[in-house]
Design an enzyme around this catalytic site. Sequence first.
Site, PDB file in Angstrom:
ATOM      1  N   CYS A  30       0.838  -1.210   0.000  1.00  0.00           N
ATOM      2  CA  CYS A  30       0.000   0.000   0.000  1.00  0.00           C
ATOM      3  C   CYS A  30       0.872   1.258   0.000  1.00  0.00           C
ATOM      4  O   CYS A  30       1.570   1.536   0.969  1.00  0.00           O
ATOM      5  CB  CYS A  30      -0.916  -0.051   1.231  1.00  0.00           C
ATOM      6  SG  CYS A  30      -1.691   1.498   1.675  1.00  0.00           S
ATOM      7  N   CYS A  33       0.229   3.784   2.753  1.00  0.00           N
ATOM      8  CA  CYS A  33       0.686   3.216   4.031  1.00  0.00           C
ATOM      9  C   CYS A  33       2.170   3.506   4.239  1.00  0.00           C
ATOM     10  O   CYS A  33       2.609   3.763   5.354  1.00  0.00           O
ATOM     11  CB  CYS A  33       0.460   1.711   4.079  1.00  0.00           C
ATOM     12  SG  CYS A  33      -1.268   1.217   3.961  1.00  0.00           S
TER      13      CYS A  33
END
Length: 105
Positions: A30, A33
């Site tokens: 991600c 993230c």
Amino acid sequence: MALAITDATFDEVVLQSDKPVVVDFWAAWCGPCRMVGPVIDEIATEYEGKAVVGKVDVDANQEFAAKYGVRNIPTVLVFQKGEVVGRQVGVAPKKTYTDAIDALL
């Protein structure tokens, strides 16, 4: 550095903590993230001894992500006495997270 929290340790580390707890639900693949991760690590260092700051890899640990309705990552949940008292979905400035902790201290 933020704690690595797993499904096996979540109850003890998060739900039974007597300090505020910040949990970053993330995954290695991600992109956003990876932007939030270093900020969470900084906060973990700054609030050491005052708050618990950890990360849950949702690919390896899905139980609590599902329990708390984490549908998008990164999602950062703030817990106080085992209850969710804050939720931030997506990337946010560091101050967003520190303000949430400061309100509980």
